[in-house]
Design an enzyme around this catalytic site. Sequence first.
Site, mmCIF file in Angstrom:
data_model
loop_
_atom_site.group_PDB
_atom_site.id
_atom_site.type_symbol
_atom_site.label_atom_id
_atom_site.label_comp_id
_atom_site.label_asym_id
_atom_site.label_seq_id
_atom_site.Cartn_x
_atom_site.Cartn_y
_atom_site.Cartn_z
ATOM 1 N N THR A 1 0.810 -1.221 0.000
ATOM 2 C CA THR A 1 0.000 0.000 0.000
ATOM 3 C C THR A 1 0.840 1.267 0.000
ATOM 4 O O THR A 1 0.475 2.263 -0.632
ATOM 5 C CB THR A 1 -0.904 -0.007 1.262
ATOM 6 O OG1 THR A 1 -1.772 -1.129 1.154
ATOM 7 C CG2 THR A 1 -1.729 1.244 1.399
ATOM 8 N N ASP B 1 1.700 -7.068 -4.246
ATOM 9 C CA ASP B 1 0.863 -7.097 -3.064
ATOM 10 C C ASP B 1 1.544 -8.168 -2.210
ATOM 11 O O ASP B 1 1.859 -9.248 -2.717
ATOM 12 C CB ASP B 1 -0.565 -7.540 -3.433
ATOM 13 C CG ASP B 1 -1.477 -7.526 -2.223
ATOM 14 O OD1 ASP B 1 -2.382 -6.685 -2.201
ATOM 15 O OD2 ASP B 1 -1.280 -8.359 -1.299
ATOM 16 N N SER B 2 1.767 -7.900 -0.936
ATOM 17 C CA SER B 2 2.642 -8.821 -0.195
ATOM 18 C C SER B 2 2.030 -10.207 -0.033
ATOM 19 O O SER B 2 2.738 -11.152 0.306
ATOM 20 C CB SER B 2 3.052 -8.230 1.147
ATOM 21 O OG SER B 2 1.992 -8.253 2.055
ATOM 22 N N THR C 1 2.011 -4.683 4.284
ATOM 23 C CA THR C 1 1.938 -5.082 5.696
ATOM 24 C C THR C 1 1.448 -6.524 5.886
ATOM 25 O O THR C 1 1.751 -7.137 6.897
ATOM 26 C CB THR C 1 1.008 -4.139 6.483
ATOM 27 O OG1 THR C 1 -0.282 -4.146 5.852
ATOM 28 C CG2 THR C 1 1.548 -2.732 6.533
ATOM 29 N N ASP C 2 0.692 -7.047 4.908
ATOM 30 C CA ASP C 2 0.040 -8.348 5.139
ATOM 31 C C ASP C 2 1.029 -9.462 5.479
ATOM 32 O O ASP C 2 0.759 -10.290 6.337
ATOM 33 C CB ASP C 2 -0.801 -8.757 3.913
ATOM 34 C CG ASP C 2 -2.026 -7.865 3.745
ATOM 35 O OD1 ASP C 2 -2.364 -7.140 4.703
ATOM 36 O OD2 ASP C 2 -2.645 -7.896 2.662
ATOM 37 N N THR D 1 4.050 -9.626 14.670
ATOM 38 C CA THR D 1 2.921 -10.198 13.956
ATOM 39 C C THR D 1 1.980 -9.061 13.559
ATOM 40 O O THR D 1 1.880 -8.068 14.280
ATOM 41 C CB THR D 1 2.239 -11.263 14.861
ATOM 42 O OG1 THR D 1 1.353 -12.027 14.092
ATOM 43 C CG2 THR D 1 1.519 -10.692 16.055
HETATM 44 N N1 ASP Z 1 -2.413 -5.831 0.709
HETATM 45 C C1 ASP Z 1 -1.340 -4.911 1.050
HETATM 46 C C2 ASP Z 1 -0.041 -5.693 1.065
HETATM 47 O O1 ASP Z 1 0.274 -6.334 2.023
HETATM 48 C C3 ASP Z 1 -1.618 -4.274 2.356
HETATM 49 C C4 ASP Z 1 -0.588 -3.282 2.831
HETATM 50 O O2 ASP Z 1 0.403 -2.982 2.212
HETATM 51 O O3 ASP Z 1 -0.789 -2.762 3.923
HETATM 52 O O4 ASP Z 1 0.651 -5.693 0.072
#
Ligand code: ASP
Length: 347
Positions: free
Chosen positions: A14, A58-59, A90-91, A166
């Site tokens: 994101t 996207d992670s 973040t995922d 986590t």
């Molecule tokens: N779906 C996104 C990811 O992990 C969410 C994020 O970056 O916060 O790539």
Amino acid sequence: MSKKNILVIYTGGTIGMTEQFEGGPLIPFDFQNIIDHLPELKRITNSIDIAPFPHPYDSSDIQANVWGEIAKLIQQHYQEYDGFVVLHGTDTMAYTASALSFMLQDLDKPVIFTGSQLPIGKIRTDGKENLITAIEIACASNGEKAMVQEVAICFGAHLLRGNRTTKFSAEGFEAFQSPNFPPLAEIGVHIQYREELLLRPKNTFTCFTEFHRNVAVIKIHPNLNRSFFEAIVDHALVDGIILETYGSGTIPQQSWLLEGIKKWISQEKIIINISQCPQGIIDQALYKNAQSLQEIGVLSGRDMTTEAAIAKLMFVMGHIHDYPSRIQQIESAICGEMNAHSGPIIQ
Ligand code: ASP
């Protein structure tokens, strides 16, 4: 204090998004021009180079091959830079940070992960703060040496050890928690490091990139189905299991479950017991319903997160090939991922 040279590795997530026009769709932000958008970065560093992945992820799409790409980039440029910042969704950031902590051993430079809940191009973004702080931490020194010499996650008000972290919230700006290890630094008006907690290298930096992928996670629940369980333990490809048990390590005492685990371990395969409770430690001596696991050779994952346990098992099986050494490594704290002693957890 001399200014530092930092490499920012942009993998996606994101943080790397911006609005095409106000209220319009989110499109990838061109990180090469980050300095134009955040001129204040010039005040903290000597130089920032950006290494963007050609197709930002996207992670949720990130797997062990990408862990390897990030580690190799750091290894390749290790001498050129004073510190590394990894921008990541973040995922799965806690998985990648855990994996990198095992891959990049005896770091004497910082590897700081960050990302954001709101895209960097949105007015209320947390991405700018997180990025600026991560870069500031990557530049921080302690005398001649870097202040942080390990893989850490900088997010919101805390710097956390990567392999203790986590993802806790899909909504709040404090997206991560480190339930069994205190923050390495509090981020407020000042960045207050807890120097006594920071890892220091014992040898020269080494990068390992081999992972064994045939690892499964089984979560115990009150109606775990025998056929599902047996499908996993009888599967020839599965060589390692993370068993998520209740509380301090208990499971139901059904004979098919215990016998299945016992048979599986007799084939020199590894099973690690970790808890479904985010906070606390496995103690296979405390209850009869955990002692049975100890007796048949299930290894205690102590207070590891699921993310760290998966990365550790894949890492150990990827580069150690004899069974006793694998067990010995799993039972040791390699890079601060678990409490090595039975005593109370430091808070
Ligand atoms: N779906 C996104 C990811 O992990 C969410 C994020 O970056 O916060 O790539």
